[in-house]
Design a protein around this motif. Structure first.
Motif, PDB file in Angstrom:
ATOM      1  N   TYR A  95       0.801  -1.222   0.000  1.00 58.40           N
ATOM      2  CA  TYR A  95       0.000   0.000   0.000  1.00 58.40           C
ATOM      3  C   TYR A  95       0.838   1.278   0.000  1.00 58.40           C
ATOM      4  O   TYR A  95       0.281   2.375   0.007  1.00 58.40           O
ATOM      5  CB  TYR A  95      -0.937   0.004   1.217  1.00 58.40           C
ATOM      6  N   THR A  96       2.183   1.150  -0.017  1.00 58.19           N
ATOM      7  CA  THR A  96       3.016   2.355   0.023  1.00 58.19           C
ATOM      8  C   THR A  96       2.796   3.239  -1.197  1.00 58.19           C
ATOM      9  O   THR A  96       2.930   4.464  -1.124  1.00 58.19           O
ATOM     10  CB  THR A  96       4.506   1.970   0.128  1.00 58.19           C
ATOM     11  N   LYS A  97       2.438   2.631  -2.326  1.00 60.21           N
ATOM     12  CA  LYS A  97       2.246   3.404  -3.556  1.00 60.21           C
ATOM     13  C   LYS A  97       1.014   4.306  -3.487  1.00 60.21           C
ATOM     14  O   LYS A  97       0.936   5.308  -4.208  1.00 60.21           O
ATOM     15  CB  LYS A  97       2.131   2.467  -4.753  1.00 60.21           C
ATOM     16  N   ILE A  98       0.047   3.949  -2.645  1.00 60.38           N
ATOM     17  CA  ILE A  98      -1.181   4.744  -2.597  1.00 60.38           C
ATOM     18  C   ILE A  98      -1.140   5.822  -1.527  1.00 60.38           C
ATOM     19  O   ILE A  98      -2.114   6.548  -1.342  1.00 60.38           O
ATOM     20  CB  ILE A  98      -2.425   3.853  -2.363  1.00 60.38           C
ATOM     21  N   HIS A 304      -8.197  -3.501 -10.805  1.00 57.68           N
ATOM     22  CA  HIS A 304      -6.963  -3.391 -11.585  1.00 57.68           C
ATOM     23  C   HIS A 304      -7.133  -2.506 -12.826  1.00 57.68           C
ATOM     24  O   HIS A 304      -6.147  -2.012 -13.380  1.00 57.68           O
ATOM     25  CB  HIS A 304      -6.484  -4.778 -12.016  1.00 57.68           C
ATOM     26  N   ALA A 305      -8.355  -2.324 -13.264  1.00 54.60           N
ATOM     27  CA  ALA A 305      -8.592  -1.475 -14.437  1.00 54.60           C
ATOM     28  C   ALA A 305      -8.142  -0.039 -14.157  1.00 54.60           C
ATOM     29  O   ALA A 305      -8.156   0.424 -13.005  1.00 54.60           O
ATOM     30  CB  ALA A 305     -10.067  -1.500 -14.808  1.00 54.60           C
ATOM     31  N   THR A 306      -7.749   0.675 -15.194  1.00 52.26           N
ATOM     32  CA  THR A 306      -7.256   2.041 -15.036  1.00 52.26           C
ATOM     33  C   THR A 306      -8.372   2.987 -14.601  1.00 52.26           C
ATOM     34  O   THR A 306      -9.472   2.979 -15.160  1.00 52.26           O
ATOM     35  CB  THR A 306      -6.645   2.543 -16.357  1.00 52.26           C
ATOM     36  N   GLN A 307      -8.070   3.813 -13.592  1.00 49.48           N
ATOM     37  CA  GLN A 307      -9.022   4.796 -13.085  1.00 49.48           C
ATOM     38  C   GLN A 307      -8.341   6.156 -12.976  1.00 49.48           C
ATOM     39  O   GLN A 307      -7.122   6.244 -12.819  1.00 49.48           O
ATOM     40  CB  GLN A 307      -9.533   4.389 -11.692  1.00 49.48           C
ATOM     41  N   LYS A 308      -9.145   7.194 -13.023  1.00 46.44           N
ATOM     42  CA  LYS A 308      -8.640   8.556 -12.919  1.00 46.44           C
ATOM     43  C   LYS A 308      -8.790   9.062 -11.491  1.00 46.44           C
ATOM     44  O   LYS A 308      -9.829   8.870 -10.855  1.00 46.44           O
ATOM     45  CB  LYS A 308      -9.400   9.472 -13.875  1.00 46.44           C
ATOM     46  N   THR A 309      -7.746   9.719 -10.966  1.00 45.62           N
ATOM     47  CA  THR A 309      -7.827  10.276  -9.621  1.00 45.62           C
ATOM     48  C   THR A 309      -6.866  11.452  -9.495  1.00 45.62           C
ATOM     49  O   THR A 309      -6.347  11.967 -10.501  1.00 45.62           O
ATOM     50  CB  THR A 309      -7.516   9.206  -8.558  1.00 45.62           C
ATOM     51  N   ILE A 310      -6.625  11.896  -8.258  1.00 44.31           N
ATOM     52  CA  ILE A 310      -5.687  12.985  -7.993  1.00 44.31           C
ATOM     53  C   ILE A 310      -4.730  12.566  -6.885  1.00 44.31           C
ATOM     54  O   ILE A 310      -5.052  11.691  -6.077  1.00 44.31           O
ATOM     55  CB  ILE A 310      -6.408  14.287  -7.580  1.00 44.31           C
ATOM     56  N   ASN A 311      -3.576  13.200  -6.837  1.00 46.60           N
ATOM     57  CA  ASN A 311      -2.652  12.943  -5.731  1.00 46.60           C
ATOM     58  C   ASN A 311      -2.611  14.152  -4.808  1.00 46.60           C
ATOM     59  O   ASN A 311      -3.280  15.167  -5.054  1.00 46.60           O
ATOM     60  CB  ASN A 311      -1.248  12.589  -6.240  1.00 46.60           C
TER      61      ASN A 311
END
Length: 367
Positions: A95-98, A304-311
């Protein structure tokens, strides 16, 4: 953090995080004298634990319960009952990537906005592992209900657009298949559907139905503490539940009064209903007939499908969530819904004991 307790007289407080040392529950108000062993609780925990089928997260957890207090010589003592389950298979590095972005459909953003930071390892308190405490408490509640002859049956009513056929309803099949559907034909169709979504890196939701039999009339406090209101709070407090209904529910809005009303009659000198469109509750009070409710479960947001979000830097990014996740939450949520129904009913039974002087006299005067 407030809001981790539920109930008035039969009160449970869950604690722990998905990737913490352990999770569990403290139950206050459990009557003394109930025979209780770890096996009584374990059989329900085994119904929700991960890694049991292709339709559940591959995370392997034994979810072995330990009774820390409230039981002596095999019976509850009436003191707080504390139940614990250790987490043994955390992979927090997954979970470090999120840590720097917000997963669509999760509580990542709202937790950050509320507390100023969040436990990104599996979601912390918003993780499905929080429900371990609910299921453990539900197992205790069902021991009380069994002693009173009250039974609860819960199952998957639909997955996606695939619904069970009531003409093929087989109660014995509920816990004999990985989707908890009481219809073998529906199981086959739903399994094919879920597998197709898994290949596409997608997920789905469904509907869980629960009914309670032999429930006495009179449960529920008018106005704010109605039985249906308490059940709604209990079920809607489960993560991933996005809808709740009693009886005809939303369908009632499209019916006429003649179609939706339950007509009364007499049978062998007893009041009976010709139908049960209300689902066993009128004016927020149980009427003694079968109580029927449903919970709508959303699709698993971790896909696993590609989704759009923000960081957190304010950038728009595309993500594909990796790690171990359920392609469908519904089957493992069946026992969670049943558990919350059980603890709600036990709490309302205890609260109803003082509704009439005759009830009190049965306890405190010699018969």
């Amino acid at each position: 953090m407030a809001g981790s307790s539920f109930g008035t007289l039969f009160k449970l407080s869950t604690w722990g995080e998905s990737h913490g040392k352990a999770v569990g529950v403290v139950i206050d108000g459990c009557p003394a004298g109930i025979p209780l062993t770890t096996e009584d609780i374990q059989q329900d925990l085994d119904k929700r634990k991960p890694g049991q089928s292709a339709f559940a997260t591959p995370r392997k957890e034994a979810d072995q319960v330990d009774i820390l207090s409230g039981v002596f010589e095999g019976k509850t003592t009436g003191t707080p009952l504390s139940l614990l389950v250790y987490n043994q298979n955390q992979r927090s590095k997954d979970y470090t990537k999120i840590a720097d972005y917000y997963r669509p459909g999760h509580a990542d953003l709202t937790y950050d906005l509320k507390y100023g930071f969040r436990d990104y390892r599996g979601g912390g308190r918003s993780s499905g592992r929080e429900t371990i405490g609910r299921v453990a408490a539900g197992a205790v509640a069902k021991k009380i209900l069994k002693a009173l002859g009250i039974s609860i049956t819960t199952y998957t009513k639909s997955i996606g657009k695939i619904h069970i056929d009531l003409d093929r309803f087989n109660k014995e099949q509920i816990w004999q298949n990985p989707l908890c559907m009481p219809d073998s034909h529906a199981v086959e169709a739903a399994a094919t559907y879920v597998k197709s979504l898994m290949k596409a890196g997608n997920s789905c939701g469904g509907i869980i139905e629960s009914y309670v039999e032999h429930l006495p009339a009179g449960l529920g406090e008018p106005v704010f503490d109605r039985l249906d209101a308490e059940l709604a709070k209990a079920i809607m407090s489960i993560g991933s539940v996005k809808g709740f209904e009693i009886g005809n529910g939303f369908e009632a809005s499209s019916l006429t009064g003649l179609e939706n009303n339950d007509f009364y009659g007499y049978k062998q000198g007893l009041i009976v209903k010709e139908s049960n469109h209300a689902g066993g509750i009128y004016g927020g009070i149980s009427d003694g007939s079968k109580l029927v409710l449903r919970a709508a479960i959303k699709p698993t947001p971790s896909i696993h499908a590609t989704q759009k979000t923000i960081n957190q830097s304010g950038e728009e990014i595309n993500i594909s969530i990796q790690g171990r996740h359920d392609p469908i939450i519904v089957p493992r949520a069946v026992i969670v819904v049943e558990s919350m129904v059980a603890v709600t009913i036990v709490d309302m039974l205890l609260r109803n004991m003082g509704s009439q002087i005759s009830h009190i006299k049965k306890i405190y005067t010699k018969q």
